[in-house]
Design a protein around this motif. Structure first.
Motif, PDB file in Angstrom:
ATOM      1  N   ALA A 210       0.848  -1.190   0.000  1.00 23.52           N
ATOM      2  CA  ALA A 210       0.000   0.000   0.000  1.00 23.52           C
ATOM      3  C   ALA A 210       0.885   1.241   0.000  1.00 23.52           C
ATOM      4  CB  ALA A 210      -0.930   0.004   1.209  1.00 23.52           C
ATOM      5  N   VAL A 211       0.487   2.238  -0.798  1.00 27.45           N
ATOM      6  CA  VAL A 211       1.228   3.499  -0.860  1.00 27.45           C
ATOM      7  C   VAL A 211       0.250   4.635  -0.564  1.00 27.45           C
ATOM      8  CG1 VAL A 211       2.700   5.006  -2.237  1.00 27.45           C
ATOM      9  CG2 VAL A 211       2.740   2.536  -2.623  1.00 27.45           C
TER      10      VAL A 211
ATOM     11  N   ALA B  99      10.699   4.078  -5.510  1.00 28.97           N
ATOM     12  CA  ALA B  99      10.547   3.241  -4.318  1.00 28.97           C
ATOM     13  C   ALA B  99       9.526   2.120  -4.533  1.00 28.97           C
ATOM     14  CB  ALA B  99      10.137   4.103  -3.133  1.00 28.97           C
ATOM     15  N   LEU B 100       8.415   2.445  -5.193  1.00 24.56           N
ATOM     16  CA  LEU B 100       7.368   1.450  -5.385  1.00 24.56           C
ATOM     17  C   LEU B 100       7.810   0.340  -6.333  1.00 24.56           C
ATOM     18  CD1 LEU B 100       4.537   0.375  -4.999  1.00 24.56           C
ATOM     19  CD2 LEU B 100       3.739   1.965  -6.756  1.00 24.56           C
ATOM     20  N   LEU B 101       8.385   0.697  -7.461  1.00 30.51           N
ATOM     21  CA  LEU B 101       8.799  -0.335  -8.418  1.00 30.51           C
ATOM     22  C   LEU B 101       9.893  -1.208  -7.828  1.00 30.51           C
ATOM     23  CD1 LEU B 101       8.789   1.629 -11.797  1.00 30.51           C
ATOM     24  CD2 LEU B 101       6.988   0.262 -10.747  1.00 30.51           C
TER      25      LEU B 101
ATOM     26  N   HIS C 163      -0.205  -7.421  -5.482  1.00 31.85           N
ATOM     27  CA  HIS C 163      -1.187  -6.336  -5.484  1.00 31.85           C
ATOM     28  C   HIS C 163      -0.534  -5.052  -4.961  1.00 31.85           C
ATOM     29  CE1 HIS C 163      -4.387  -9.316  -6.060  1.00 31.85           C
ATOM     30  NE2 HIS C 163      -3.778 -10.019  -5.102  1.00 31.85           N
ATOM     31  N   VAL C 164      -0.932  -3.918  -5.545  1.00 33.20           N
ATOM     32  CA  VAL C 164      -0.502  -2.602  -5.073  1.00 33.20           C
ATOM     33  C   VAL C 164      -1.734  -1.735  -4.905  1.00 33.20           C
ATOM     34  CG1 VAL C 164       0.673  -0.451  -5.694  1.00 33.20           C
ATOM     35  CG2 VAL C 164       1.823  -2.643  -6.014  1.00 33.20           C
TER      36      VAL C 164
ATOM     37  N   CYS D  78      -3.157  -3.527  -9.693  1.00 34.45           N
ATOM     38  CA  CYS D  78      -3.141  -2.230  -9.026  1.00 34.45           C
ATOM     39  C   CYS D  78      -4.558  -1.698  -8.828  1.00 34.45           C
ATOM     40  CB  CYS D  78      -2.331  -1.228  -9.853  1.00 34.45           C
ATOM     41  SG  CYS D  78      -2.047   0.347  -9.020  1.00 34.45           S
ATOM     42  N   ILE D  79      -4.818  -1.190  -7.618  1.00 33.27           N
ATOM     43  CA  ILE D  79      -6.104  -0.574  -7.288  1.00 33.27           C
ATOM     44  C   ILE D  79      -5.846   0.831  -6.754  1.00 33.27           C
ATOM     45  CG2 ILE D  79      -8.183  -0.706  -5.853  1.00 33.27           C
ATOM     46  CD1 ILE D  79      -7.762  -3.704  -5.671  1.00 33.27           C
ATOM     47  N   VAL D  80      -6.614   1.808  -7.212  1.00 38.52           N
ATOM     48  CA  VAL D  80      -6.515   3.181  -6.714  1.00 38.52           C
ATOM     49  C   VAL D  80      -7.659   3.409  -5.743  1.00 38.52           C
ATOM     50  CG1 VAL D  80      -6.478   5.629  -7.309  1.00 38.52           C
ATOM     51  CG2 VAL D  80      -5.472   3.940  -8.871  1.00 38.52           C
ATOM     52  N   SER D  81      -7.295   3.693  -4.470  1.00 35.62           N
ATOM     53  CA  SER D  81      -8.326   3.903  -3.447  1.00 35.62           C
ATOM     54  C   SER D  81      -8.355   5.378  -3.044  1.00 35.62           C
ATOM     55  CB  SER D  81      -8.051   3.008  -2.232  1.00 35.62           C
ATOM     56  OG  SER D  81      -6.815   3.369  -1.633  1.00 35.62           O
ATOM     57  N   GLY D  82      -9.339   5.702  -2.199  1.00 38.01           N
ATOM     58  CA  GLY D  82      -9.466   7.075  -1.728  1.00 38.01           C
ATOM     59  C   GLY D  82     -10.107   7.988  -2.759  1.00 38.01           C
TER      60      GLY D  82
END
Length: 346
Positions: A243-244, A261-263, A273-274, A306-310
């Motif tokens: 999670a980021v 950093a993420l990759l 999953h990200v 990948c999922i975009v939350s918020g």
């Protein structure tokens, strides 16, 4: 022949010449006949020293060695040295001494100012101190018994090194043998050498400041990168799930830091999953939206879901207003919902 007399002679020769080329040739011949060719060559070498100061491998010690050797060779003296005052001006230290006979350099000798008050006071008050007979000149004879007679020094030609309006050091040239009347061009040359020492000191200070600035800028950049990573940490919230949380502003530096950093974390931990969480982002603009899309595509290229939350109504409205196509993104309103989706896909 005085400098004024030599100048008048050169001017007369130039006026009598039949062409510019003839004038140049005759003037050069006149200068050489007066013994000025060596000094002229020395001034040319000084110009080369100026060019050398822009080289990456330039050093202050190297510059001092060049200046002292140039003084010895051009003036034909036994020894020539660069001396610099200590911070309290109580003593002066030899930064470089050139011995013409052996063509060697040394350094480190010290003189206490209190031991030679007349000499230092006299030198501080003039542009050049030319002692044709150093053992008899009242300004230099303090050195006669303890140094000049032992080393055969008969004449000296010295010039103070001035910096920031003060007396910072000196150039000292020692002639051995018989007393020597110093020519005006030789006096001008040793003054130019003293100026070269001043410029070299300023160059060293400037270079040190530049290096310090580069170090400080690199430190600030490293700190900014660290802050960017801390403000958008890559968290392993479950086995194979990263999670980021994106927090605050999302400028170019932060976008680059998050991407790197993420990759790296995805590759290193083999994440499946990200979750990119936008809950803490201050505002969504075109650059942020574009960076988000690129981040999602980069994660997918590594074979990671990948999922975009918020995605709040305000964020969704902002993205639509910017013309961002959300059809290719899997989105959720909360990070909890995104994590639940990941669990179902396991």
């Amino acid at each position: 022949m005085s400098l004024a007399e030599r100048a008048a002679r050169v001017a007369a020769i130039a006026r009598a010449a039949t062409s510019d080329a003839d004038a140049a040739a005759q003037v050069m011949a006149a200068l050489k006949s007066d013994g000025g060719d060596a000094v002229e060559a020395g001034l040319t070498a000084l110009l080369q020293l100026s060019d050398d100061r822009e080289r990456d491998d330039w050093t202050l010690a190297g510059a001092f060695a060049q200046i002292s050797a140039l003084a010895g060779e051009v003036l034909g003296v036994a020894r020539a040295g660069v001396w610099l005052f200590a911070a309290d001006h109580a003593a002066i230290e030899c930064a470089d001494m050139f011995e013409s006979a052996t063509r060697t350099h040394s350094r480190g000798a010290m003189l206490e100012r209190k031991d030679f008050p007349i000499y230092f006071d006299a030198l501080e008050a003039v542009r050049v101190l030319a002692a044709d007979d150093a053992n008899e000149d009242p300004r230099t004879r303090e050195f006669s018994a303890i140094y000049f007679k032992e080393h055969g020094v008969a004449a000296t030609l010295d010039a103070p090194v001035r910096r920031r309006g003060g007396f910072a050091g000196l150039i000292c040239c020692e002639h051995v043998g018989r007393p020597r009347p110093w020519r005006d061009d030789e006096k001008m040359f040793v003054a130019a050498l003293a100026d070269a020492v001043t410029i070299s000191l300023e160059t060293a200070e400037r270079r040190a400041a530049e290096q310090d600035l580069k170090h400080q800028l690199a430190l600030v950049e490293a700190q900014q990168t660290a802050i960017a990573r801390l403000s958008s940490p890559v968290l392993e919230v479950w086995d194979g799930v990263l999670a980021v949380p994106l927090i605050g502003g999302f400028n170019a530096e932060r976008r680059s830091a998050v991407m790197e950093a993420l990759l790296d974390a995805v590759s290193r931990q083999r994440a499946r999953h990200v979750l990119l969480d936008l809950t803490g982002v201050d505002a969504i603009d075109t650059a942020t939206a574009d960076a988000l899309i690129k981040l999602v595509h980069a994660v997918r290229l590594l074979g990671t879901h990948c999922i975009v939350s918020g995605i709040t109504p305000e964020v969704a409205q902002a993205l639509v207003g910017l013309g961002v196509d959300l059809s290719d993104l899997q989105t959720t309103r909360t990070l909890k919902t995104a994590l639940e989706l990941c669990m179902r896909r396991r």
